[in-house]
Design a protein around this motif. Sequence first.
Motif, PDB file in Angstrom:
ATOM      1  N   SER A  56       0.785  -1.110   0.027  1.00 35.50           N
ATOM      2  CA  SER A  56      -0.067   0.212  -0.047  1.00 35.50           C
ATOM      3  C   SER A  56       0.789   1.353   0.052  1.00 35.50           C
ATOM      4  CB  SER A  56      -0.944  -0.041   1.072  1.00 35.50           C
ATOM      5  OG  SER A  56      -0.274   0.375   2.460  1.00 35.50           O
ATOM      6  N   VAL A  57       2.210   1.226   0.510  1.00 33.19           N
ATOM      7  CA  VAL A  57       3.004   2.202   0.404  1.00 33.19           C
ATOM      8  C   VAL A  57       3.733   2.352  -0.939  1.00 33.19           C
ATOM      9  CG1 VAL A  57       5.020   3.149   1.331  1.00 33.19           C
ATOM     10  CG2 VAL A  57       3.554   2.351   3.136  1.00 33.19           C
ATOM     11  N   THR A  58       4.292   1.281  -1.537  1.00 34.65           N
ATOM     12  CA  THR A  58       4.937   1.353  -2.771  1.00 34.65           C
ATOM     13  C   THR A  58       4.096   1.050  -4.030  1.00 34.65           C
ATOM     14  OG1 THR A  58       5.055  -1.215  -2.917  1.00 34.65           O
ATOM     15  CG2 THR A  58       6.915  -0.129  -1.504  1.00 34.65           C
ATOM     16  N   THR A  59       2.973   0.777  -3.867  1.00 39.20           N
ATOM     17  CA  THR A  59       1.854   0.545  -5.010  1.00 39.20           C
ATOM     18  C   THR A  59       2.250  -0.509  -5.834  1.00 39.20           C
ATOM     19  OG1 THR A  59       2.595   2.353  -6.438  1.00 39.20           O
ATOM     20  CG2 THR A  59       0.998   2.916  -4.909  1.00 39.20           C
ATOM     21  N   TYR A  60       3.314  -1.298  -5.407  1.00 33.52           N
ATOM     22  CA  TYR A  60       3.676  -2.545  -6.213  1.00 33.52           C
ATOM     23  C   TYR A  60       3.543  -3.870  -5.417  1.00 33.52           C
ATOM     24  CZ  TYR A  60       6.558  -0.539  -9.823  1.00 33.52           C
ATOM     25  OH  TYR A  60       6.819   0.093 -11.126  1.00 33.52           O
ATOM     26  N   PRO A  61       3.051  -4.811  -5.887  1.00 36.44           N
ATOM     27  CA  PRO A  61       2.718  -6.008  -5.147  1.00 36.44           C
ATOM     28  C   PRO A  61       4.119  -6.787  -5.138  1.00 36.44           C
ATOM     29  CG  PRO A  61       2.267  -6.665  -7.714  1.00 36.44           C
ATOM     30  CD  PRO A  61       2.559  -4.976  -7.506  1.00 36.44           C
ATOM     31  N   SER A  62       4.179  -7.780  -4.524  1.00 39.69           N
ATOM     32  CA  SER A  62       5.415  -8.832  -4.220  1.00 39.69           C
ATOM     33  C   SER A  62       5.582  -9.373  -5.593  1.00 39.69           C
ATOM     34  CB  SER A  62       5.121  -9.796  -3.139  1.00 39.69           C
ATOM     35  OG  SER A  62       6.198 -10.727  -2.962  1.00 39.69           O
ATOM     36  N   ILE A  63       6.904  -9.236  -6.213  1.00 37.31           N
ATOM     37  CA  ILE A  63       7.167  -9.984  -7.604  1.00 37.31           C
ATOM     38  C   ILE A  63       8.092 -10.838  -7.718  1.00 37.31           C
ATOM     39  CG2 ILE A  63       5.900  -7.733  -8.639  1.00 37.31           C
ATOM     40  CD1 ILE A  63       8.818  -6.833  -9.310  1.00 37.31           C
ATOM     41  N   TYR A  95       7.679  13.114  -2.466  1.00 43.18           N
ATOM     42  CA  TYR A  95       7.371  11.776  -2.888  1.00 43.18           C
ATOM     43  C   TYR A  95       6.550  10.920  -1.872  1.00 43.18           C
ATOM     44  CZ  TYR A  95      10.964  13.208  -6.375  1.00 43.18           C
ATOM     45  OH  TYR A  95      11.740  13.880  -7.369  1.00 43.18           O
ATOM     46  N   ASP A  96       5.927  11.412  -0.829  1.00 44.58           N
ATOM     47  CA  ASP A  96       5.091  10.719   0.215  1.00 44.58           C
ATOM     48  C   ASP A  96       5.851   9.618   0.602  1.00 44.58           C
ATOM     49  OD1 ASP A  96       2.696  10.694   1.364  1.00 44.58           O
ATOM     50  OD2 ASP A  96       1.739   9.479  -0.387  1.00 44.58           O
ATOM     51  N   ILE A  97       7.047   9.874   1.256  1.00 54.84           N
ATOM     52  CA  ILE A  97       7.869   8.562   1.823  1.00 54.84           C
ATOM     53  C   ILE A  97       7.607   8.694   3.171  1.00 54.84           C
ATOM     54  CG2 ILE A  97      10.133   7.878   2.309  1.00 54.84           C
ATOM     55  CD1 ILE A  97      10.872   9.113  -0.555  1.00 54.84           C
ATOM     56  N   PRO A  98       6.803   7.620   3.837  1.00 54.47           N
ATOM     57  CA  PRO A  98       6.828   7.581   5.333  1.00 54.47           C
ATOM     58  C   PRO A  98       8.068   7.243   6.091  1.00 54.47           C
ATOM     59  CG  PRO A  98       6.166   5.515   4.355  1.00 54.47           C
ATOM     60  CD  PRO A  98       6.753   6.508   3.102  1.00 54.47           C
TER      61      PRO A  98
END
Length: 198
Positions: A56-63, A95-98
Motif C-alpha cells: 500500500s506504500v509502494t503501490t507494487y505487489p510482491s513480484i 514523494y510521499d515517503i513515510p
Amino acid sequence: MMETKQIKTALVSVFHKDGLDELLKKLNDEGVKFLSTGGTQKFIESLGYDCQTVESVTTYPSILGGRVKTLHPKVFGGILARRDNEGDLEQMKEYDIPAIDLVIVDLYPFEQTVASGASQEDIIEKIDIGGISLIRAGAKNFKDVVIVPSKAEYGMLLNLLNEKGAQTTMEDRMKFAERAFGVSSHYDTAIHDWFSKQ
C-alpha cells in the motif's frame, strides 16, 4: 551521543516468527504503527494488531516469486532519510515517503539450507537480498533508525522498551547497528564460503 528518538513506525519483515509476539505486544502498547509484508503481515494481524502493507506504500505487489518485496525507494527512503537534513525532509514530503524508525528483520536461513543438503537452486533462493539491504540501510542511518537484524536481538529491544518505552538514545542505536553489521558480515561470509567450494 545521547540524542533521543521516538519509535513511531516499525517495518517488520521476518522469516522466523517465533519469539516475535512479545515484542509486537510491547511495541503496540507503546503506540508504534506496523508496516509489513506477506506472512509477517498476516502474523501481526492474527495477533489482533493493525498492520499497513508495504504494497500500500509502494503501490507494487510482491513480484518475481517473492524476490522483490521491500526493494523500493519509498521503503528505503523512509529508512535512509536523514531527519536533520532539510533536503531529505523535503523529498520525503514530495514523494510521499513515510518515516520508518525501527526495522525488525531476519534473513533467509542460508547456512541451514546448505547444511540440509538442499539443491543448488534451493540454496540460491535462500540468499537474502531485501533483508540484507534493510539491515545495511537501518544500520547506516543509526542516527535516526533502530535496526534489529535477527531474532537474537529481540530480547535486547524488549529490554530497552521495558526500561525506556519507545525511546532510544544514539548510543542504543549504535549498539544495534554494530550487531547488524556483524550479522551481515557473517551472512556474506557464509555465502562466499559456499560459492568458493562450488
